[in-house]
Enzyme design. Structure first.
Site, PDB file in Angstrom:
ATOM      1  N   ASP A  16       1.038  -0.887   0.483  1.00 28.90           N
ATOM      2  CA  ASP A  16       0.046   0.006  -0.133  1.00 28.90           C
ATOM      3  C   ASP A  16       0.496   1.237  -0.209  1.00 28.90           C
ATOM      4  OD1 ASP A  16      -2.273   1.868   0.446  1.00 28.90           O
ATOM      5  OD2 ASP A  16      -1.984   1.664   2.814  1.00 28.90           O
ATOM      6  N   ASP A  18      -0.231   5.478   1.174  1.00 30.77           N
ATOM      7  CA  ASP A  18      -0.234   5.705   2.230  1.00 30.77           C
ATOM      8  C   ASP A  18      -0.778   5.226   3.172  1.00 30.77           C
ATOM      9  OD1 ASP A  18      -1.948   8.816   0.964  1.00 30.77           O
ATOM     10  OD2 ASP A  18      -1.311   7.314  -0.468  1.00 30.77           O
ATOM     11  N   ASP A 175      -1.768  -1.121   5.570  1.00 31.21           N
ATOM     12  CA  ASP A 175      -2.111  -1.077   6.808  1.00 31.21           C
ATOM     13  C   ASP A 175      -3.163  -0.327   7.396  1.00 31.21           C
ATOM     14  OD1 ASP A 175      -2.381   1.101   5.753  1.00 31.21           O
ATOM     15  OD2 ASP A 175      -2.497   3.806   7.074  1.00 31.21           O
TER      16      ASP A 175
END
Length: 224
Positions: A16, A18, A175
């Protein structure tokens, strides 16, 4: 959380963006506060917008405006947010500590890596060139590259196909719950990036990832 996958026989790693590779929260927060200031609304503190950062314009504008957002044209607010963010996309954004070394380790060991993000493709392509550490990124799939986005596994599977790697021999690191859901659906070995944008009361254990790691360099022990 023991994986049945052979984590030493790894073909590629997908991340991922960000909250996993880049800490983009302060630039996103600045865009939110810019829009809020246009309407005389109170600013949002970093401690409040950081956990919401990976939810994009929708999540941040809802945070800032609350129920009052119904009084405005959301598309206008979103355009104001994105226009400001696009003009100030890499003012405060930086790589998380250890990310540069992790990517270098992958490249040294000839393990291709790529990015699968829900961030719009236009913004992602604008952001990545600011960071030379991403020059060897083998594939980038954004939130609007396909008709489906995470938590659907399609973007991750598409990335593997682009790299010509077996998705079952791929790691996915993210996250957010949607990252782990996408990776698990694709039968990949999944890792929660615990350093990212996770609410303090969020129970990552319930996401059913194969592993939870506290820092980027912790991934190296699974690679060998």
């Amino acid at each position: 959380m023991l994986s049945t996958h052979n984590t030493k026989n790894i073909a590629s790693v997908l991340f991922d963006l960000d909250g996993t590779l880049l800490d983009t929260a302060d630039d996103l927060g600045a865009a939110l506060n810019h829009v809020l200031s246009q309407y005389g609304k109170p600013q949002v503190a970093a401690q409040d917008y950081r956990p919401i950062a990976s939810d994009g314009a929708l999540g941040l504008l809802n945070l800032g405006f609350g129920d009052a957002i119904k009084q405005y044209d959301y598309e206008v607010l979103r355009k104001q947010f994105l226009d400001y963010y696009q003009e100030n996309i890499a003012v405060h954004t930086c790589l998380y500590s250890g990310v540069a070394e992790l990517l270098q380790h992958l490249e040294t060991n000839e393990i291709p890596w790529g990015i699968v993000t829900n961030k719009p493709e236009g913004l992602t392509k604008l952001l990545l060139p600011h960071y030379p550490e991403f020059s060897q990124c083998a594939v980038m799939v954004a939130g609007d590259t396909l008709t489906k986005r995470k938590p659907d596994p399609a973007p991750i599977l598409y990335a593997c196909k682009q790299m010509s790697v077996d998705h079952q021999q791929c790691f996915y690191v993210g996250d957010a719950l949607r990252d782990i859901q996408a990776g698990n659906s694709a039968k990949m070995t999944t890792f929660v990036a615990q350093w990212g944008y996770i609410l303090s009361d969020e129970n990552c254990q319930s996401w059913q990832a194969d592993h939870i790691i506290a820092a980027p360099l912790d991934l190296i022990s699974f690679i060998g």
